[in-house]
Motif scaffolding. Sequence first.
Motif, PDB file in Angstrom:
ATOM      1  N   GLU A   1       0.933  -1.272   0.113  1.00  0.00           N
ATOM      2  CA  GLU A   1       0.072  -0.211   0.065  1.00  0.00           C
ATOM      3  C   GLU A   1       0.832   1.217  -0.173  1.00  0.00           C
ATOM      4  N   GLN A   2       2.101   1.034   0.531  1.00  0.00           N
ATOM      5  CA  GLN A   2       3.102   2.448   0.364  1.00  0.00           C
ATOM      6  C   GLN A   2       3.834   2.555  -0.856  1.00  0.00           C
ATOM      7  N   VAL A   3       3.939   1.429  -1.689  1.00  0.00           N
ATOM      8  CA  VAL A   3       4.526   1.276  -2.830  1.00  0.00           C
ATOM      9  C   VAL A   3       3.871   1.470  -4.243  1.00  0.00           C
ATOM     10  N   ILE A   4       2.687   0.872  -4.146  1.00  0.00           N
ATOM     11  CA  ILE A   4       1.824   0.658  -5.303  1.00  0.00           C
ATOM     12  C   ILE A   4       0.632   1.596  -5.313  1.00  0.00           C
ATOM     13  N   PRO A   5       0.222   2.506  -6.449  1.00  0.00           N
ATOM     14  CA  PRO A   5      -0.737   3.348  -6.124  1.00  0.00           C
ATOM     15  C   PRO A   5      -2.164   2.689  -5.990  1.00  0.00           C
TER      16      PRO A   5
ATOM     17  N   PHE B   1       6.403   3.792  -6.681  1.00  0.00           N
ATOM     18  CA  PHE B   1       6.073   2.761  -7.537  1.00  0.00           C
ATOM     19  C   PHE B   1       7.286   2.785  -8.693  1.00  0.00           C
ATOM     20  N   ILE B   2       7.423   4.033  -9.269  1.00  0.00           N
ATOM     21  CA  ILE B   2       8.419   4.228 -10.453  1.00  0.00           C
ATOM     22  C   ILE B   2       9.855   3.756  -9.966  1.00  0.00           C
ATOM     23  N   THR B   3      10.179   4.466  -8.645  1.00  0.00           N
ATOM     24  CA  THR B   3      11.461   3.998  -8.226  1.00  0.00           C
ATOM     25  C   THR B   3      11.479   2.555  -7.858  1.00  0.00           C
TER      26      THR B   3
ATOM     27  N   MET C   1      13.912  -2.980  -9.482  1.00  0.00           N
ATOM     28  CA  MET C   1      13.710  -4.445  -9.875  1.00  0.00           C
ATOM     29  C   MET C   1      15.282  -4.934 -10.474  1.00  0.00           C
ATOM     30  N   SER C   2      15.385  -6.328  -9.902  1.00  0.00           N
ATOM     31  CA  SER C   2      16.393  -7.025 -10.612  1.00  0.00           C
ATOM     32  C   SER C   2      16.345  -7.047 -11.938  1.00  0.00           C
TER      33      SER C   2
END
Length: 382
Positions: A126-130, A181-183, A188-189
Amino acid sequence: MLAASKPLTLWAPSSALLQDRDCRITPADFVAHVEKGHIRIVARRKWLIDREARDNHPWAGARWDTSVDGAIRSIMEDDLSIRDRSLRRVVAAEDEQGWEFAEAMVEEDREGTAEWERLLASGEAEQVIPPGTLETARRFGGDDPRRQVIAVLRDAYNHGHAVRESDADIPFLMRRTDRAFITRIAAMSCPPAVPHLNAPAHTDGETPVPINLAEVTGQLLDVLRSIETNQTDIEKFVGTQEHSALVTWTAAVCERVKSQGVAAANMDVAGELAGQLAQAGFPGLALSELGRHWTAGEATSVAVASLDLWLTLSPFTTGSPGINDLLGLLTSAFPVGRGLCKRMGLVPGLFDGPQWPFLYAGKKATRRTVPALLTELQETPE
């Protein structure tokens, strides 16, 4: 956003949200800004022309408003004859390809898919995905983690594609979750090749430039909120020289991030503006310096007018005239008087720093409002 842009490009705006009591632009003014080119709209063709699809959309904010959406559709049709797409006020974008992209990414990148699955199952989601993306992922995916990841990557791709279609130079990402989200995508690997969102960083291992710009524009919005007053009138501000000055100032700040590699963490937008204001002032000369800067005409005017001035003052000799009385008499005694007083600093000259913050706030730049604005900027949260 409108104050800091020329034009402001919006992706598929919701006419329903214009009816919200917290929206500071009325539906009629919104349409007028689109007509004048202050706001530019980019959206899927279906969003722009299909009323039935909008009214049946699961999101209530998609509902069609004839006075707004009908007007936007008419502007789109009027601009179809303009060959240069960047000059159109309303632009129909290509159909989305997000689902196909997401399906392919899940098949190709098992490790990245596993990372997204872990994120979606954690409390960090919930903190990372809109919120809209997260709600869609859970509705579409149900209990299937893989399908949830497909929905997230589809939104990520479409988001990046929308930014590219907009032809905009500087992004406004209103929520911290959008920036997070963009960050996360970039970190990502094996990050997906999302258009525009994976632009390279200027420094080793640093955050990509679009995210840095979004952090800077987030600070800019905080600054504008901090200097707003009940006298702020966006309708009077947009289209003025000071509106252009704000846009130019914003572009200059962002250019430092883009071309010089200044990290957003090291950029203090409120401090940048405060520094420019603090270096400016109200031009005037000290009394001790005045004689050295008189022109011949001013010196003659002073000599000739002195007698008249003292004769005019004679009725007050038994009292104590205030400085305003003296200045009024001085400036009426001879034409050079007012300019002379400005140079003495007795009559304030014009503030020689940026004017746009004051016009935006609905004020004039005076010896009182400038220090007050500096205080407000110092209190702006970082």
